[in-house]
Design a protein around this motif. Sequence first.
Motif, short mmCIF file in Angstrom:
data_model
loop_
_atom_site.label_atom_id
_atom_site.label_comp_id
_atom_site.label_asym_id
_atom_site.label_seq_id
_atom_site.Cartn_x
_atom_site.Cartn_y
_atom_site.Cartn_z
N ILE A 76 82.62 66.13 30.00
CA ILE A 76 82.55 65.94 28.56
C ILE A 76 81.26 66.58 28.07
O ILE A 76 80.17 66.21 28.49
N THR A 77 81.39 67.56 27.20
CA THR A 77 80.24 68.28 26.67
C THR A 77 79.54 67.43 25.62
O THR A 77 80.17 66.97 24.67
N VAL A 78 78.24 67.25 25.80
CA VAL A 78 77.44 66.48 24.84
C VAL A 78 76.58 67.44 24.03
O VAL A 78 75.87 68.27 24.59
N PHE A 79 76.68 67.32 22.72
CA PHE A 79 75.83 68.10 21.82
C PHE A 79 75.31 67.15 20.76
O PHE A 79 75.80 66.03 20.61
N GLY A 80 74.29 67.57 20.05
CA GLY A 80 73.70 66.66 19.09
C GLY A 80 73.17 67.34 17.87
O GLY A 80 73.10 68.57 17.80
N GLY A 81 72.79 66.52 16.92
CA GLY A 81 72.22 67.03 15.70
C GLY A 81 71.48 65.94 14.96
O GLY A 81 71.59 64.77 15.29
N GLY A 82 70.71 66.39 13.99
CA GLY A 82 69.94 65.46 13.18
C GLY A 82 68.48 65.85 13.17
O GLY A 82 68.13 67.01 13.35
N ILE A 83 67.65 64.86 12.96
CA ILE A 83 66.21 65.09 12.91
C ILE A 83 65.67 65.07 14.34
O ILE A 83 65.45 64.01 14.92
N VAL A 84 65.51 66.25 14.90
CA VAL A 84 65.00 66.40 16.26
C VAL A 84 63.86 67.42 16.21
O VAL A 84 64.09 68.57 15.83
N PRO A 85 62.65 67.00 16.57
CA PRO A 85 61.54 67.95 16.57
C PRO A 85 61.81 69.13 17.51
O PRO A 85 62.41 68.95 18.58
N ASP A 86 61.37 70.31 17.11
CA ASP A 86 61.58 71.51 17.92
C ASP A 86 61.11 71.32 19.36
O ASP A 86 61.75 71.80 20.29
N ALA A 87 60.00 70.60 19.55
CA ALA A 87 59.45 70.39 20.89
C ALA A 87 60.38 69.55 21.77
O ALA A 87 60.32 69.65 23.00
N ASP A 88 61.24 68.75 21.17
CA ASP A 88 62.14 67.89 21.95
C ASP A 88 63.44 68.59 22.34
O ASP A 88 64.16 68.12 23.23
N ILE A 89 63.76 69.68 21.69
CA ILE A 89 65.03 70.36 21.98
C ILE A 89 65.10 70.84 23.42
O ILE A 89 66.10 70.56 24.11
N PRO A 90 64.06 71.50 23.98
CA PRO A 90 64.15 71.89 25.40
C PRO A 90 64.25 70.68 26.34
O PRO A 90 64.92 70.76 27.38
N VAL A 91 63.63 69.58 25.97
CA VAL A 91 63.72 68.37 26.79
C VAL A 91 65.17 67.87 26.81
O VAL A 91 65.70 67.53 27.88
N LEU A 92 65.80 67.85 25.65
CA LEU A 92 67.20 67.42 25.58
C LEU A 92 68.10 68.38 26.36
O LEU A 92 69.01 67.95 27.06
N ARG A 93 67.83 69.66 26.24
CA ARG A 93 68.63 70.66 26.98
C ARG A 93 68.48 70.42 28.49
O ARG A 93 69.46 70.49 29.23
N ASP A 94 67.25 70.15 28.94
CA ASP A 94 67.02 69.87 30.37
C ASP A 94 67.75 68.61 30.83
O ASP A 94 68.16 68.52 31.98
N LEU A 95 67.91 67.65 29.93
CA LEU A 95 68.65 66.43 30.26
C LEU A 95 70.15 66.68 30.40
O LEU A 95 70.85 65.90 31.02
N GLY A 96 70.62 67.77 29.77
CA GLY A 96 72.04 68.08 29.85
C GLY A 96 72.74 68.18 28.51
O GLY A 96 73.97 68.35 28.46
N VAL A 97 72.00 68.07 27.42
CA VAL A 97 72.59 68.24 26.09
C VAL A 97 72.87 69.73 25.92
O VAL A 97 71.97 70.56 26.06
N ALA A 98 74.10 70.09 25.63
CA ALA A 98 74.51 71.49 25.60
C ALA A 98 73.95 72.25 24.40
O ALA A 98 73.68 73.45 24.51
N ALA A 99 73.78 71.59 23.27
CA ALA A 99 73.24 72.24 22.08
C ALA A 99 72.69 71.17 21.15
O ALA A 99 73.16 70.03 21.15
N VAL A 100 71.70 71.57 20.35
CA VAL A 100 71.12 70.68 19.35
C VAL A 100 71.08 71.43 18.03
O VAL A 100 70.54 72.54 17.95
N PHE A 101 71.66 70.83 17.00
CA PHE A 101 71.72 71.43 15.68
C PHE A 101 70.83 70.63 14.73
O PHE A 101 70.99 69.41 14.61
N THR A 102 69.91 71.30 14.10
CA THR A 102 68.97 70.62 13.21
C THR A 102 69.41 70.80 11.75
O THR A 102 70.29 71.60 11.46
#
Length: 144
Positions: A90-116
């Motif tokens: 199951i592909t997990v992606f996210g969006g919302g208020i996410v600081p730019d510095a946290d996006i690589p951390v989320l990607r490393d956790l396995g989040v496929a994409a983050v939309f701000t």
Amino acid sequence: MTTTTERIRVMVAKPGLDGHDRGAKVIARALRDAGVEVVYTGLHQTPRQIVDAALQEDVHGIGLSILSGAHLTLFAEVLALLREADAEDITVFGGGIVPDADIPVLRDLGVAAVFTPGTPTRDIVAWVAGHVGPALAATPSGSG
């Protein structure tokens, strides 16, 4: 046998105490208008509720919407529960208020994409169409 006409099924979920769902509803509507089957969980869902519902609904992807600042904790818990359930397909992606510095951390956790905020809905729809569920099965080696 999976057919090429299988529709993408995505759950749009609001984890935690975040009570603002306008963005999640806009994304859910844009995906639905593009032919994606959408399951919307509503507000104040725990990671366990989200994963249990995703398994029950047999979704291909989970889009997590968060504005509360708890994205690192809540996204990580959803991913861990999916691993426990042997549902990492199951592909997990996210969006919302996410600081730019946290996006690589989320990607490393396995989040496929983050939309701000400000990401055009057509870009999110196009990403989902190319990276979730049946779209993945249609690409060589599952990469899109």
